[in-house]
Write a protein that holds these residues in place. Structure first.
Motif, short mmCIF file in Angstrom:
data_model
loop_
_atom_site.label_atom_id
_atom_site.label_comp_id
_atom_site.label_asym_id
_atom_site.label_seq_id
_atom_site.Cartn_x
_atom_site.Cartn_y
_atom_site.Cartn_z
N MET A 196 -34.47 33.76 47.07
CA MET A 196 -35.19 32.70 47.80
C MET A 196 -35.33 31.50 46.86
SD MET A 196 -38.25 34.66 49.72
CE MET A 196 -37.92 36.03 50.79
N ILE A 197 -34.94 30.35 47.38
CA ILE A 197 -34.96 29.12 46.60
C ILE A 197 -35.85 28.12 47.31
CG2 ILE A 197 -33.52 27.26 45.66
CD1 ILE A 197 -31.18 29.46 46.08
N ASP A 198 -36.74 27.50 46.57
CA ASP A 198 -37.59 26.46 47.14
C ASP A 198 -36.70 25.28 47.53
OD1 ASP A 198 -39.32 23.84 46.76
OD2 ASP A 198 -40.72 25.50 47.15
N ALA A 199 -36.81 24.83 48.76
CA ALA A 199 -35.92 23.78 49.26
C ALA A 199 -36.19 22.43 48.62
CB ALA A 199 -36.05 23.66 50.78
N ASP A 200 -37.43 22.18 48.21
CA ASP A 200 -37.76 20.88 47.60
C ASP A 200 -37.36 20.80 46.13
OD1 ASP A 200 -38.80 19.95 50.01
OD2 ASP A 200 -40.81 20.74 49.55
#
Length: 194
Positions: A150-154
């Motif tokens: 999971m990667i933070d989109a911001d």
């Protein structure tokens, strides 16, 4: 009383057998990230671009469906095509490995015949089998590993990663093995329950 004891021991044995069949899962997460702020997710391609619904392989679709279902069930997150909070990526690896097995070794039971000169009779003495040690052997196996990131989109920072490894029967993981691995990973997805 005896019947309930045997029923209880049988059910306990079945629980241990089923627990040993589930794949082991591990997670790593960023402790500084507030996961309660996340509500939506989207899948990304290996090169980082957002994935459109084109000709996906069946295994890829099975992984995505299993992850989508677990995220909606455990965290209440929804898949979004525009402005997702989290970007998801997965990787599947099937490789050859060696599993060491250890089996106990016992001698064969045997009978010896002795003559007793005082009673003038032959006596048979039975010797039971005896523990002699362990036989160690290497068995070639295939292990399948499913990794979900999971990667933070911001910030483009990886905030959570879970992986599961299990023994598989062929060069590709079946949909049942994929489902089992994804469920094992998301059993440890406790960040949404805070």
């Amino acid at each position: 009383m005896k019947k309930s004891w045997s029923l209880w021991s049988l059910s306990l044995g079945i629980v241990f057998l089923l627990a040993s069949c589930t794949p082991s899962a591990h997670i790593e997460k960023d402790d500084t990230t507030d996961f309660t702020q996340y509500k939506t997710f989207a899948w990304i391609e290996k090169d980082g671009k957002a994935k459109a619904n084109n000709n996906n392989s069946l295994a890829e679709q099975k992984i995505k469906d299993a992850v989508n279902q677990e995220l909606q069930k455990t965290a209440g997150w929804k898949e979004a095509k525009r402005n997702p909070d989290v970007l998801l990526s997965y990787d599947v690896l099937v490789e050859r490995s060696v599993k060491q097995t250890t089996d106990p070794v016992y001698s064969r039971p045997f009978t010896r015949t002795f003559y007793n000169p005082y009673s003038r009779r032959f006596i048979n003495v039975w010797y039971p089998s005896q523990f002699m040690g362990y036989d160690n052997s290497d068995v070639p196996v295939r292990e399948g590993t499913v990794t979900i990131s999971m990667i933070d989109a911001d910030s483009d920072k990886t905030v959570w990663q879970g992986w599961s490894t299990a023994e598989v029967d062929s060069r590709k993981m079946t949909s049942k093995e994929i489902q089992s691995s994804v469920k094992a990973i998301f059993r440890k997805f406790d960040i949404a329950k805070r």
